[in-house]
Design an enzyme around this catalytic site. Structure first.
Site, PDB file in Angstrom:
ATOM      1  CD  GLN A 212     -27.390  18.107  57.642  1.00 24.72           C
ATOM      2  OE1 GLN A 212     -27.696  18.734  56.985  1.00 24.72           O
ATOM      3  NE2 GLN A 212     -26.716  18.374  58.906  1.00 24.72           N
ATOM      4  CG  PHE A 243     -23.396  21.716  52.809  1.00 21.83           C
ATOM      5  CD1 PHE A 243     -22.254  21.587  53.076  1.00 21.83           C
ATOM      6  CD2 PHE A 243     -23.919  21.459  51.527  1.00 21.83           C
ATOM      7  CE1 PHE A 243     -21.273  20.763  52.032  1.00 21.83           C
ATOM      8  CE2 PHE A 243     -23.075  20.890  50.565  1.00 21.83           C
ATOM      9  CZ  PHE A 243     -21.764  20.569  51.138  1.00 21.83           C
ATOM     10  CD  GLU A 247     -29.585  20.290  62.806  1.00 24.48           C
ATOM     11  OE1 GLU A 247     -28.640  20.932  62.282  1.00 24.48           O
ATOM     12  OE2 GLU A 247     -29.973  20.321  63.867  1.00 24.48           O
ATOM     13  NE  ARG A 325     -23.152  25.937  67.533  1.00 24.04           N
ATOM     14  CZ  ARG A 325     -22.293  25.148  68.180  1.00 24.04           C
ATOM     15  NH1 ARG A 325     -21.126  25.618  68.104  1.00 24.04           N
ATOM     16  NH2 ARG A 325     -22.718  24.241  69.003  1.00 24.04           N
ATOM     17  NE  ARG A 357     -18.694  23.012  56.392  1.00 23.28           N
ATOM     18  CZ  ARG A 357     -17.895  22.307  55.682  1.00 23.28           C
ATOM     19  NH1 ARG A 357     -18.528  22.627  54.083  1.00 23.28           N
ATOM     20  NH2 ARG A 357     -17.109  21.426  55.782  1.00 23.28           N
ATOM     21  CB  THR A 459     -26.081  25.087  72.740  1.00 22.60           C
ATOM     22  OG1 THR A 459     -27.057  25.067  71.746  1.00 22.60           O
ATOM     23  CG2 THR A 459     -24.941  25.625  71.963  1.00 22.60           C
ATOM     24  CB  ALA A 528     -23.496  20.373  66.612  1.00 24.23           C
ATOM     25  CD  GLU A 730     -21.295  23.213  62.407  1.00 24.39           C
ATOM     26  OE1 GLU A 730     -20.843  22.509  63.431  1.00 24.39           O
ATOM     27  OE2 GLU A 730     -22.184  23.777  62.261  1.00 24.39           O
TER      28      GLU A 730
HETATM   29  N1  MTE Z   1     -19.018  18.084  54.354  1.00 23.66           N
HETATM   30  C1  MTE Z   1     -19.531  17.741  53.067  1.00 23.66           C
HETATM   31  N2  MTE Z   1     -18.916  17.065  52.026  1.00 23.66           N
HETATM   32  N3  MTE Z   1     -20.914  17.718  52.875  1.00 23.66           N
HETATM   33  C2  MTE Z   1     -21.715  18.332  53.965  1.00 23.66           C
HETATM   34  O1  MTE Z   1     -23.063  18.316  53.795  1.00 23.66           O
HETATM   35  N4  MTE Z   1     -21.604  19.209  56.034  1.00 23.66           N
HETATM   36  C3  MTE Z   1     -20.991  20.042  57.376  1.00 23.66           C
HETATM   37  C4  MTE Z   1     -19.870  19.325  57.537  1.00 23.66           C
HETATM   38  N5  MTE Z   1     -19.029  18.996  56.335  1.00 23.66           N
HETATM   39  C5  MTE Z   1     -20.985  18.830  55.142  1.00 23.66           C
HETATM   40  C6  MTE Z   1     -19.666  18.573  55.203  1.00 23.66           C
HETATM   41  C7  MTE Z   1     -21.852  20.429  58.393  1.00 23.66           C
HETATM   42  S1  MTE Z   1     -23.017  21.664  58.327  1.00 23.66           S
HETATM   43  C8  MTE Z   1     -21.576  19.647  59.440  1.00 23.66           C
HETATM   44  S2  MTE Z   1     -22.575  19.941  61.189  1.00 23.66           S
HETATM   45  C9  MTE Z   1     -20.874  18.493  59.453  1.00 23.66           C
HETATM   46  O2  MTE Z   1     -20.078  18.394  58.240  1.00 23.66           O
HETATM   47  C10 MTE Z   1     -21.566  17.158  59.760  1.00 23.66           C
HETATM   48  O3  MTE Z   1     -20.755  15.975  59.679  1.00 23.66           O
HETATM   49  P1  MTE Z   1     -19.785  15.605  61.068  1.00 23.66           P
HETATM   50  O4  MTE Z   1     -20.459  15.956  62.459  1.00 23.66           O
HETATM   51  O5  MTE Z   1     -19.411  14.263  60.630  1.00 23.66           O
HETATM   52  O6  MTE Z   1     -18.492  16.530  60.812  1.00 23.66           O
HETATM   53  N1  HPA Z   2     -25.387  23.055  66.005  1.00 21.62           N
HETATM   54  C1  HPA Z   2     -25.981  22.371  65.002  1.00 21.62           C
HETATM   55  N2  HPA Z   2     -27.422  21.888  65.102  1.00 21.62           N
HETATM   56  C2  HPA Z   2     -28.147  22.062  66.065  1.00 21.62           C
HETATM   57  C3  HPA Z   2     -27.563  22.536  67.304  1.00 21.62           C
HETATM   58  C4  HPA Z   2     -26.318  23.027  67.073  1.00 21.62           C
HETATM   59  O1  HPA Z   2     -25.855  23.646  68.276  1.00 21.62           O
HETATM   60  N3  HPA Z   2     -28.529  22.478  68.320  1.00 21.62           N
HETATM   61  C5  HPA Z   2     -29.587  21.903  67.723  1.00 21.62           C
HETATM   62  N4  HPA Z   2     -29.443  21.725  66.296  1.00 21.62           N
HETATM   63 MO1  MOS Z   3     -24.234  21.471  60.634  1.00 26.35          MO
HETATM   64  S1  MOS Z   3     -25.060  23.476  60.235  1.00 26.35           S
HETATM   65  O1  MOS Z   3     -24.465  21.561  62.306  1.00 26.35           O
HETATM   66  O2  MOS Z   3     -25.672  20.519  59.851  1.00 26.35           O
END
Ligand code: MTE
Ligand code: HPA
Ligand code: MOS
Length: 779
Positions: A212, A243, A247, A325, A357, A459, A528, A730
């Site tokens: 990610q 998910f 990261e 968080r 997530r 944050t 995030a 999330e």
């Molecule tokens: N949806 C799918 N299908 N697969 C994933 O790995 N990760 C989740 C969410 N939805 C995820 C998902 C998490 S932890 C986050 S932070 C967000 O997607 C990240 O993507 P976005 O910022 O584009 O929503």
């Molecule tokens: N959310 C998700 N990932 C992160 C954050 C947060 O607030 N800060 C650093 N990595």
């Molecule tokens: Mo989502 S836990 O912020 O990758």
């Protein structure tokens, strides 16, 4: 940003806000989407395996790798001494996470050496032949253990305080003290961790990584190799799920593959198998919430004092921001007139826990919802009544201050909850359930309606920036690149919609290309939930610059005024003339118009002072609510989710089809966390739930029998985000708390709803049965 830039009226034929399919949906379901393991391997590609510690905490006395080195197919073995740069992959800069352990090991399963062999199987078999001598040191693996050993921390705790919590707790008419344990969670992405490193000339290296956070992988690879960032290019086309588990957790595999590839001058692929992946990568933090809540006879909260302890594992990783968080969400949707919250990020001899997530938010909210339930049972009222009574007030009221001194300005929770309460017929169904339970000796039902308010922004303020690169080629086709990564959530589709919308062309004209550090540098993790907010805006900025140049060109070439240039679907009106988009672009090329631009965005308004516990960490909040009905079997503890209704706020949806998918997926993943997914370490500190045989994620058959998901269609982000949308990734995860509280109500029925069940998460059938048995004795 000029607010009028984004149309609030629907665009005829425009792709923004349209329910388009995920750009790769057909490839996902037909197996034609390329993941890293599908990339044709360069000739001579080698493979890796890991040698892991089998002690939870020990000094390494000696390492004998002779049998490993001479095993069939082995090309070389790497230890911490073989790292040319720094033997350190701590994403925090704290140097508390070696790539390979050298002096001591701090968890059962910590990597000590890596084997490079002709095949993956050979590498993995050889890794078992090492002889390592240890001198055991005391270890503890959970929150109790850490507390018994002086409560060592991996990062400084955070404290949030407003008002006079201590005096108000003493003064209030009623008070409850309690404690709740909340379990962790394995990510169980379908595509495991993987990296493919391809060495180039001089110091150059290309790394394909399922991450990610390509920029961080780039920096880590450079750091362990001791070379500059500009020698490393990291590419990610898509992940089969992240998910949060990718990261930071991809760093190890990419760094090791890179070290081996540079050393041997051959391509190296590192794909751990599932057991190894589950053993060596971090998970969601489990928490213990100790709360002290004071309230009055109506159920109105006067003051809260709570401590959020977390099992962080052996190093900091993301535990600082995760536990932060949790505190930022310890209010759920409720106004605490006086409040004191402390985090306790505990060091344990377990794998270092990481993003998942919700990032600590769900744990924070669950603690708050437990307090609400306690109050409701103490007063003999419906928990929903207590929830509504304690909601944050509307802007202008004196009930809008959060524990971190940000005002809740955009509060729509009362409206969401009221609409859902009526559309799902909550009151009548609750009464029917109470009547049913009165006459049902074995099967008991429960229902709960719970809210979500989720703060959007990293944050860490600096992370709230993004870049994008847009080219238009002479044939009118568009190339799009940005810093966000695709993990199935549909980010690439949404950002492509933004670009297509800006030029008013069909989405098919926009080519979505793999994320690479070579095209857009210094990116943040896609995390995030901010991926589309940040990258959508950056891509818009790039597209807008090109559009401006195109308009200038049209004015010059056609000798018209700006007001006479209009982008229509796949064509332009210039004065009285209609020109197809591709014809126009070719003309622009001959007119020597620069058809490429880099875009940039940084989130406005946000700031955070952790020391002071004050600021505006979040640009805005996303809201939602869910109502779940469950049945439990009081003889076995088994349960079913009979029905779930969700009303969720995504502002003006960029893509309602993708958003509903995110809500459904997030909800079911949250259900897994709170019901069947249980991590278990034995006395030696060994994770015994490291495969699907022992670790139970939800099945398709576990989804609510009736599942109604709706978007709050009237909602629009009060802030000028891209298309006035809101983040979706999330927040819906937290909606699953409705299932947990519904199970809790079904359990409570056993003692005629007079006692709030002490149910810890996950509410596995065993835990439900034990809670039922406890209440039977009380009732
Ligand atoms: N949806 C799918 N299908 N697969 C994933 O790995 N990760 C989740 C969410 N939805 C995820 C998902 C998490 S932890 C986050 S932070 C967000 O997607 C990240 O993507 P976005 O910022 O584009 O929503
Ligand atoms: N959310 C998700 N990932 C992160 C954050 C947060 O607030 N800060 C650093 N990595
Ligand atoms: Mo989502 S836990 O912020 O990758």
């Amino acid at each position: 940003m000029d607010k009028s830039t984004f149309t609030t009226k629907p665009i005829i034929n425009g792709p923004m806000h349209a329910p388009l399919r995920h750009d790769s949906a057909h490839k996902h379901v037909t197996g034609t989407a390329d993941y890293i393991d599908d990339i044709p391997e360069p000739i001579g590609t080698l493979h890796m395996g890991l040698g892991l510690s089998d002690r939870a905490h020990a000094e390494i006395v000696s390492i004998d790798l002779s049998a490993v080195e001479t095993a069939p197919g082995v090309v070389c073995v790497l230890t911490g001494e073989d790292i040319p740069g720094f033997n350190d992959v701590a994403s925090t800069g704290r140097h508390d996470e070696p790539l390979l352990a050298t002096k001591d090991v701090q968890f059962h399963g910590q990597p000590i050496f890596a084997v490079v062999a002709e095949t993956r199987d050979q590498a993995r078999r050889a890794a078992r032949l090492a002889r390592i001598e240890y001198r055991d040191l005391p270890h503890w693996t959970d929150i109790d253990g850490a507390r018994d050993n002086g409560a060592p921390l991996v990062v400084e705790p955070m404290v949030l305080k407003r008002g006079e919590p201590q005096t108000e707790i003493e003064k209030a008419p009623l008070r409850i003290q309690g404690s709740m344990s909340i379990g962790g969670q394995e990510h169980f992405y379908l595509e495991g961790q993987i990296a493919l490193a391809i060495p180039g000339e001089d110091e150059d290296i290309i790394v394909w990584s399922s991450t990610q956070h390509p920029s961080e992988v780039q920096h880590m690879v450079a750091h362990v190799l001791g070379i500059a960032n500009n020698a490393v290019e990291v590419r990610t086309r898509r992940m089969g799920g992240g998910f949060g588990g990718k990261e930071t957790q991809g760093n190890h595999f990419a760094a090791l593959a890179a070290v081996a590839a540079k050393k041997l001058k051959r391509a190296v692929k590192f794909r751990p198998d599932r057991d190894e992946d589950m053993t060596v990568t971090g998970k969601r933090h489990d928490f213990r919430v100790d709360y002290d809540v004071a309230f009055d006879e109506d159920g109105r909260i006067h003051a809260v004092d709570a401590t959020y302890a977390a099992r962080c594992g052996f190093s900091a990783d993301l535990s600082g921001p995760v536990t932060d968080r949790a505190l930022f969400h310890a209010d759920s949707s409720y106004f605490y007139p006086h409040v004191h919250l402390t985090s306790q990020p505990l060091k344990t001899h377990t794998v270092s826990n990481t993003a998942f997530r919700g990032f600590g938010g769900p744990q924070g909210v669950l603690g708050a919802e437990r307090m609400i339930e306690e109050i409701a049972y103490a007063l003999g009222k419906d928990p929903l009544e207590i929830r509504k009574l304690n909601f944050y007030g509307q802007q202008g009221s004196d009930r809008t201050a959060t524990p971190y001194h940000q005002e809740v300005e955009d509060n729509v929770i009362a409206r969401i909850v009221e609409e859902l309460e009526s559309s799902c017929d909550y009151q009548a169904r609750r009464q029917a359930i109470i009547d049913f339970n009165a006459n049902s000796p074995v099967i008991r039902k429960g229902i709960a309606l719970t809210p979500v308010k989720f703060g959007i922004s990293f944050t860490m303020t600096a992370y709230n920036q993004a870049g994008a690169l847009v080219h238009i080629y002479q044939d009118g086709s568009i190339h799009l690149n940005h810093g966000g990564t695709e993990m199935g959530q549909g980010l690439y589709t949404k950002v492509a919609q933004v670009v297509a919308d800006t030029f008013q062309v069909d989405i098919d004209r926009v080519k979505i290309t793999a994320t690479t550090t070579g095209k857009v540098p210094n990116t943040s993790a896609t995390a995030a939930s901010s991926g589309s907010d940040l990258n959508g805006m950056a891509a818009y900025d790039a597209a807008r610059q090109i559009k401006e140049r195109l308009i200038d060109f049209a004015c010059r070439q056609w000798e018209v005024d700006r007001s006479e240039v209009e982008f229509l679907p796949n064509r332009l009106r210039i004065g009285g003339e209609i020109v197809p988009f591709d014809t126009f672009v070719r003309a622009a090329y001959y007119g020597r118009v620069h058809l490429s631009a880099a875009g940039f965005y940084k989130t406005p308004k946000i700031h955070w002072d952790r020391e002071a516990g004050r600021g505006r960490p979040f640009y805005y909040f996303s809201y939602g609510a869910a109502c779940s009905e469950v049945s439990i079997d009081t003889l076995t503890g088994e349960y079913l989710v009979d029905r779930t209704d969700i009303l969720h706020d995504v502002g003006r949806s960029l893509n309602p089809a993708l958003d509903i998918g995110q809500i459904e997926g997030g909800f079911v993943q949250g259900m897994g966390w709170l019901t069947t997914e249980e991590l278990w370490w034995d006395a030696k500190g060994r994770l015994r739930t490291h495969a699907p045989s022992t670790y139970k994620i939800p099945l398709a058959s576990d989804r609510p029998k009736e599942f109604n998901v709706k978007l709050a269609e009237w909602s629009e982000n009060a802030e000028p985000t891209i298309g006035r949308s809101k983040a979706v990734g999330e927040p819906p995860f937290v909606l699953a708390i409705s299932v947990f509280e519904a199970i809790s109500m079904a359990v409570a029925s056993v003692a005629d709803y007079t006692v709030c069940p002490r149910l810890d998460a996950p509410a596995t059938p065993e835990r439900v049965l034990m809670a039922v048995e406890r209440l039977k004795q009380m009732g």
